[in-house]
Each structure stands twice: as structure tokens, then as C-alpha cells.
Design a protein around this motif. Structure first.
Motif, PDB file in Angstrom:
ATOM      1  N   SER A 229     -40.851  21.470 -15.506  1.00 52.07           N
ATOM      2  CA  SER A 229     -40.440  23.073 -15.065  1.00 52.07           C
ATOM      3  C   SER A 229     -39.123  22.987 -14.175  1.00 52.07           C
ATOM      4  O   SER A 229     -38.187  23.268 -14.389  1.00 52.07           O
ATOM      5  CB  SER A 229     -41.217  24.162 -15.186  1.00 52.07           C
ATOM      6  OG  SER A 229     -41.568  24.381 -13.721  1.00 52.07           O
TER       7      SER A 229
ATOM      8  N   LEU B 140     -33.764  21.585 -18.160  1.00 52.36           N
ATOM      9  CA  LEU B 140     -34.371  22.183 -19.369  1.00 52.36           C
ATOM     10  C   LEU B 140     -33.844  23.318 -19.651  1.00 52.36           C
ATOM     11  O   LEU B 140     -33.260  24.764 -18.790  1.00 52.36           O
ATOM     12  CB  LEU B 140     -36.131  22.505 -18.977  1.00 52.36           C
ATOM     13  CG  LEU B 140     -37.130  21.567 -18.293  1.00 52.36           C
ATOM     14  CD1 LEU B 140     -38.290  21.610 -17.871  1.00 52.36           C
ATOM     15  CD2 LEU B 140     -36.714  20.830 -19.978  1.00 52.36           C
ATOM     16  N   GLN B 141     -33.582  23.573 -20.471  1.00 53.55           N
ATOM     17  CA  GLN B 141     -33.344  25.237 -21.173  1.00 53.55           C
ATOM     18  C   GLN B 141     -34.326  26.420 -21.290  1.00 53.55           C
ATOM     19  O   GLN B 141     -35.840  26.117 -20.702  1.00 53.55           O
ATOM     20  CB  GLN B 141     -32.723  24.925 -22.394  1.00 53.55           C
ATOM     21  CG  GLN B 141     -31.862  24.191 -23.230  1.00 53.55           C
ATOM     22  CD  GLN B 141     -30.042  24.464 -22.437  1.00 53.55           C
ATOM     23  OE1 GLN B 141     -30.414  25.703 -21.997  1.00 53.55           O
ATOM     24  NE2 GLN B 141     -30.088  23.543 -21.908  1.00 53.55           N
TER      25      GLN B 141
ATOM     26  N   ASP C 240     -37.340  25.645 -23.793  1.00 49.27           N
ATOM     27  CA  ASP C 240     -38.195  24.681 -22.151  1.00 49.27           C
ATOM     28  C   ASP C 240     -39.172  25.136 -21.758  1.00 49.27           C
ATOM     29  O   ASP C 240     -40.648  25.009 -21.599  1.00 49.27           O
ATOM     30  CB  ASP C 240     -37.896  23.580 -22.359  1.00 49.27           C
ATOM     31  CG  ASP C 240     -36.736  23.039 -23.379  1.00 49.27           C
ATOM     32  OD1 ASP C 240     -37.352  22.782 -24.424  1.00 49.27           O
ATOM     33  OD2 ASP C 240     -35.619  22.948 -23.438  1.00 49.27           O
ATOM     34  N   ARG C 241     -38.386  26.040 -20.103  1.00 48.68           N
ATOM     35  CA  ARG C 241     -39.491  27.018 -19.803  1.00 48.68           C
ATOM     36  C   ARG C 241     -40.307  27.550 -20.504  1.00 48.68           C
ATOM     37  O   ARG C 241     -41.521  27.649 -19.626  1.00 48.68           O
ATOM     38  CB  ARG C 241     -38.663  27.318 -18.659  1.00 48.68           C
ATOM     39  CG  ARG C 241     -38.125  26.576 -17.547  1.00 48.68           C
ATOM     40  CD  ARG C 241     -36.510  27.273 -16.708  1.00 48.68           C
ATOM     41  NE  ARG C 241     -36.098  27.921 -17.227  1.00 48.68           N
ATOM     42  CZ  ARG C 241     -34.745  27.850 -17.080  1.00 48.68           C
ATOM     43  NH1 ARG C 241     -34.575  26.778 -16.828  1.00 48.68           N
ATOM     44  NH2 ARG C 241     -34.409  28.705 -18.252  1.00 48.68           N
TER      45      ARG C 241
END
Length: 404
Positions: free
Chosen positions: A97, A102-103, A106-107
Motif C-alpha cells: 500500500s 497506487l490509486q 487500489d488502496r
């Protein structure tokens, strides 16, 4: 000498009864296979037999206790292995994370996976044995030990009771592991304090250790919070000023060196990275870490869009990973303790089995019947009984008229 008919009858009857008793005793010995039935037959052997039977009875009880302890510790050790593997996987997810590419979606996926894994970890902590008792609840085996309250904090409803089982003379081994030792009271890997990173942090840094150094045992003399504030010192560096819980300045370092420990008020604080002007954090007394609350905090940070990929969020997640390292180490230590106990139980059981073989061999020598001798004795007594019976029958039927 004159012998009366009544006296003759009595003597012959007693003789028959004695021979019948001898035949019955011989028959009983052959049936039981025991040479010594009562202490009167062989007092010395009877005493030895009683002692050996007592030792074997005690060994049997020890073996039962060992089997009970082995079953419960084996279940606990297996569950702890599952928990250890699960937490290691969750640490990997937290590290993933922290990837800056990461967007938010995604998180959120990672946070959802962590939440599911956290529920699985709670399920492991609430495991039951074959009798339906909670294995990590201490003495309160009929009460579910772990549950989140309305605020999302983990509540432990068990106790710290440790049951023991006697496995040898003077030796008792714990048969359970209280859940608070495993999941709620992992030693804080930072030492005696935990850090709270404040909003507006501009640089990546982390408190690596914060320990009490001037007291034995290590206890916080004044359990309060401390604020560490960094400002521009005007010469290209930063100044550190430390405030106590009453906002009183208790320490100033005009040219802060991040490679040296900060020693203030009996504490030693080591910082990794270089704080920038305007950065600050607080220290709160914290000697033990709850692995459940730590994972909840990780989920909150990952889901917080304002903290994601920021120095503050990264510092908090880095500290969470340290806490999880401490929690994983605690699980591993206790799992190792359970494994050592299982090895000890196996050794004690082997010793008991060998001792019982020795005792049983000695017992056999004292009480087991020699069948050849016993059968010979039986035949001898049976023949004697028949002879006495025949004599009695003939004497009993003798009459004076036979000789007139």
C-alpha cells in the motif's frame, strides 16, 4: 482310646472341607494367574506388589494428563502457526500500500483485503477445542475472548489464567496460553513510547526507538506525552525543541543531528531520516502493543485519502510495520514455547512408558503364577480330596452288624 461317632464325623468333615478349600485356592490361582492373592500368602511379595501397582497407577494418570496437555497445546500451536502466517501476509499488503503509484481504488482493495484478514485473525484468536471451550481465553473458557467494541477497539474478555497439568512427580506443564499474552500485550519494539506523527509533515522520518534510560526497572516516572517540534535554525539546519504535557519547554537543540540520539528527561530517542522545519510529532507512553488495534490503524491510514502517499502517512505505516514485527515476534516466541512444551511432553511420556515396562516386569516376577507348579498342586489337592472323601464315605457306612 475310644472315639465317638460324632468326633469321627467332625474330624472327617473338617478334613474334607480343608481339602476343598485347598482345591478351590489352587483353582482360583490358575484362573487369575496370580501367585499371591492375599498378603498372608507372601507378606514381602504383597508389599512389593502394592508399591508397584501404586507406581503404575500414578504413571497411568501422568500419561492421561500428558495426552490432555498434548492435545490442547497441539491445537494452540497449530492456530498460532496460522496466525503467524496470516500476519506476515498482512505486513506484505501494508508494504504494497506504500507504493506511491497506487490509486485510491487500489488502496481500497488492499484495505478491504486487510479487513477480511483481520476478521480471520480474530476467528483464529477465538478458536475452540474439541469440547467447545475457547483455547485462548485463560480460565474463562466458556466466554468468547476477543471482540471489537463500538469504537473499533479490541476488547479482551478472557483472563490471564494459565492451567497446568502434572506430567511427572513435581513437574507441571502449562496446557493453555492466555490470549492477552499473544495478541494484546506484545512488547513495543520502539521501547517505552509510541509516536504520533502530526499533520503538515514535510519530510520522511521515523522514530526508531524511544526508551526510558534512567530507571530500573524501566518504568515511566512521569507518564506523560512529549511534543518534538522542529524549526528552521537560520543556518540551513533545524532546531529541535521538546515540550512536556504542560507545554513547557524542557529541551532545545539548536543544531539537531538526526544521527545522534536525543537524550532528554531520562529518555533516549533515535530518529531515522531528517525532519524538516515545521515537522513535529508526539510521544505517548506505550510499553505493549495490541496486534488487532495496530491492524485497524493500518486500515484507517490506507483508507484515508489525505494520508495516502504523504510523509505523515508513510511514517505512521512504517511505525505500524514495526509494531506488527513486534506482534509477529511475540506470536513466534509463544508458538516456540508451545512447541518446546510439546517436545517435553513427548519425552516425559516416553520415560513413563519405559518406567512402566520395568515396573510391570518386576511385578510379573512377584505375582505371576508358575502354571506348571500350580497345576501340579491342583492335581495333588484334588487327589487328596478324593481320597479323603472316599475314606469318609467308607468309615461313615461302617456298622457293627457287618462283623456279626
Amino acid at each position: 482310646m475310644r472315639i465317638s461317632t460324632a468326633q469321627m464325623f467332625t474330624q472327617n468333615s473338617n478334613s474334607i472341607l480343608n481339602k476343598q478349600s485347598a482345591v478351590n485356592l489352587a483353582t482360583q490361582k490358575i484362573s487369575s494367574g496370580k501367585r499371591v492373592e492375599t498378603s498372608g500368602e507372601d507378606p514381602v511379595a504383597a508389599l512389593g506388589i502394592d508399591n508397584l501397582n501404586g507406581k503404575n497407577a500414578l504413571i497411568d494418570q501422568f500419561v492421561k494428563n500428558i495426552d490432555y496437555a498434548t492435545n490442547h497445546l497441539a491445537i494452540a500451536e497449530s492456530k498460532l502457526g496460522s496466525a503467524e502466517t496470516l500476519v506476515a501476509s498482512m505486513k506484505d499488503q501494508i508494504l504494497r500500500s506504500m507504493n506511491g503509484s497506487l490509486q485510491s481504488g487500489d488502496r481500497q482493495v488492499i484495505a478491504d483485503e486487510l479487513r477480511e484478514s483481520l476478521q480471520e485473525l480474530v476467528s483464529i484468536a477465538n478458536s475452540r477445542d474439541e469440547s467447545g471451550n475457547y483455547i485462548f481465553a485463560g480460565f474463562k473458557t466458556d466466554q468468547q475472548p476477543f471482540a471489537f467494541d463500538n469504537s473499533g477497539n479490541m476488547i479482551y474478555s478472557g483472563d490471564s489464567g494459565e492451567r497446568t497439568s502434572g506430567v511427572a512427580t513435581g513437574v507441571a506443564i502449562e496446557t493453555n496460553i492466555p490470549g492477552d499474552q499473544i495478541f494484546m500485550n506484545a512488547p513495543n519494539p520502539l521501547g517505552d513510547f509510541g509516536a504520533n506523527y502530526l499533520a503538515g509533515q514535510t519530510e520522511n522520518f521515523q522514530v526508531k526507538s524511544a526508551e526510558i534510560t534512567n530507571s530500573t526497572p524501566r518504568t515511566v516516572v512521569a507518564p506523560e506525552s512529549y511534543t518534538f517540534a522542529f524549526t528552521d535554525n537560520g543556518t540551513g539546519g533545524v532546531q529541535l525543541e521538546v515540550f512536556d504535557s504542560g507545554s513547557n519547554s524542557i529541551y532545545t537543540d539548536t543544531n539537531f543531528d538526526p544521527t545522534a540520539a536525543v537524550e532528554v528527561n531520562g529518555m533516549a530517542i533515535n530518529i531515522s531520516g531528517t525532519p524538516g522545519a515545521g515537522d513535529s510529532f508526539t510521544l505517548e507512553p506505550l510499553t505493549a502493543v495490541s496486534i488487532f488495534d495496530t491492524l485497524n490503524q493500518a486500515i484507517s491510514v490506507i483508507e484515508d485519502g489525505q494520508l495516502a502517499n504523504t510523509p505523515q502517512g508513510n511514517s505512521e505505516l512504517a511505525q505500524i510495520l514495526d509494531y506488527l514485527r513486534g506482534g509477529t515476534d511475540q506470536i513466534g516466541i509463544i508458538r516456540g514455547k508451545a512447541g518446546n512444551s510439546l517436545n517435553s511432553l513427548e519425552s516425559f511420556k516416553s520415560a513413563h512408558v519405559e518406567e512402566k515396562i520395568v515396573n510391570s516386569t518386576a511385578l510379573s516376577m512377584l505375582e505371576d503364577l508358575d502354571y506348571a507348579t500350580a497345576i501340579t498342586e491342583y492335581e495333588k489337592q484334588r487327589l487328596a480330596l478324593n481320597a479323603v472323601s472316599q475314606v469318609f464315605g467308607r468309615v461313615n457306612s461302617t456298622s457293627l452288624f457287618d462283623y456279626i
